[in-house]
Design a protein around this motif. Structure first.
Motif, mmCIF file in Angstrom:
data_model
loop_
_atom_site.group_PDB
_atom_site.id
_atom_site.type_symbol
_atom_site.label_atom_id
_atom_site.label_comp_id
_atom_site.label_asym_id
_atom_site.label_seq_id
_atom_site.Cartn_x
_atom_site.Cartn_y
_atom_site.Cartn_z
ATOM 1 N N TYR A 1 0.821 -1.547 0.430
ATOM 2 C CA TYR A 1 0.102 0.206 -0.174
ATOM 3 C C TYR A 1 0.695 1.017 0.187
ATOM 4 N N ALA A 2 2.177 1.370 0.474
ATOM 5 C CA ALA A 2 2.366 2.685 0.633
ATOM 6 C C ALA A 2 3.197 2.826 -0.446
ATOM 7 N N GLU A 3 4.003 1.779 -1.150
ATOM 8 C CA GLU A 3 4.702 2.024 -2.724
ATOM 9 C C GLU A 3 3.894 2.295 -3.363
ATOM 10 N N MET A 4 2.434 2.059 -3.707
ATOM 11 C CA MET A 4 1.583 2.595 -4.197
ATOM 12 C C MET A 4 0.958 3.942 -3.812
ATOM 13 N N GLY B 1 2.683 7.400 -6.486
ATOM 14 C CA GLY B 1 1.522 8.873 -6.909
ATOM 15 C C GLY B 1 0.420 7.839 -7.569
ATOM 16 N N GLU B 2 -0.156 8.953 -8.218
ATOM 17 C CA GLU B 2 -1.863 9.080 -8.592
ATOM 18 C C GLU B 2 -1.645 7.593 -9.927
ATOM 19 N N GLY B 3 -2.756 6.909 -10.621
ATOM 20 C CA GLY B 3 -2.595 5.488 -11.132
ATOM 21 C C GLY B 3 -2.495 4.918 -10.922
ATOM 22 N N ASN B 4 -2.702 4.136 -9.600
ATOM 23 C CA ASN B 4 -3.406 2.909 -8.872
ATOM 24 C C ASN B 4 -4.017 3.265 -8.094
ATOM 25 N N GLU B 5 -5.607 3.919 -7.745
ATOM 26 C CA GLU B 5 -6.414 4.274 -7.218
ATOM 27 C C GLU B 5 -6.710 2.921 -6.951
ATOM 28 N N GLU B 6 -6.978 1.976 -7.926
ATOM 29 C CA GLU B 6 -8.102 0.942 -8.400
ATOM 30 C C GLU B 6 -7.395 -0.073 -7.591
ATOM 31 N N ALA B 7 -6.280 -0.264 -7.429
ATOM 32 C CA ALA B 7 -5.459 -1.519 -7.024
ATOM 33 C C ALA B 7 -5.252 -1.220 -5.267
ATOM 34 N N ARG B 8 -5.203 0.342 -5.127
ATOM 35 C CA ARG B 8 -5.658 0.366 -3.366
ATOM 36 C C ARG B 8 -6.895 0.276 -2.680
ATOM 37 N N LEU B 9 -7.862 0.724 -4.215
ATOM 38 C CA LEU B 9 -9.304 0.576 -3.145
ATOM 39 C C LEU B 9 -9.282 -1.243 -3.025
ATOM 40 N N GLU B 10 -9.000 -1.760 -4.182
ATOM 41 C CA GLU B 10 -9.190 -3.005 -3.778
ATOM 42 C C GLU B 10 -8.426 -3.987 -2.331
#
Length: 147
Positions: free
Chosen positions: A75-78, A82-91
């Motif tokens: 999560y910290a790496e994501m 920065g932007e562009g990986n919000e879906e992965a963070r949400l998942e």
């Protein structure tokens, strides 16, 4: 990622005092990639910001609710990316939320069983326990628990 911070940032001792974590734990969080990037003051000492404190609070909550270090690191790496990986963070966060909800349901079931036993034994010794009695009444409508 270490950034230069203003000299008025919080020291590691101050952050340890405010968060209840040890300086060793804070250094570990930074070394293990869990922090987003703690700044340094002019003399090279860590200088934490209020944002760092918020992040530490989040890490502490994720750990306290059972999220593995590897997932917090991911999560910290994501977040650092920065932007562009919000879906992965949400998942990742939804999966953890679902695990925490399941744990809460299981804990609530355990508490119900304990409340039932408290009411049962309070009645057996001629006492009443209003909280336990309420739960016991609710449980009487459900299948019987072993005594």
């Amino acid at each position: 990622m270490t950034t230069q911070a203003h000299s008025n940032g919080l020291s590691i001792a101050e952050v340890a005092d405010r968060t209840g974590l040890t300086a060793h734990t804070l250094r570990y969080y930074e070394r293990d990639g869990l922090m987003l990037g703690v700044g340094r003051n002019g003399s090279g000492h860590r200088a934490y910001t209020e944002g760092d404190l918020g992040w530490i609070t989040l890490i502490t909550r994720l750990r306290s609710t059972g999220m593995p270090i590897r997932e917090i690191r991911r999560y910290a790496e994501m977040v650092r990316a920065g932007e562009g990986n919000e879906e992965a963070r949400l998942e990742l966060l939804r999966a953890h939320r679902d695990r925490v909800r399941a744990q809460l349901e299981e804990t609530a079931a355990h508490l119900d069983a304990i409340e039932f036993k408290v009411a049962y034994y309070a009645a057996a010794v001629g006492e009443t326990d209003p909280d336990a009695e309420l739960i016991a009444q609710q449980r009487r409508a459900a299948p019987s628990a072993p005594r």
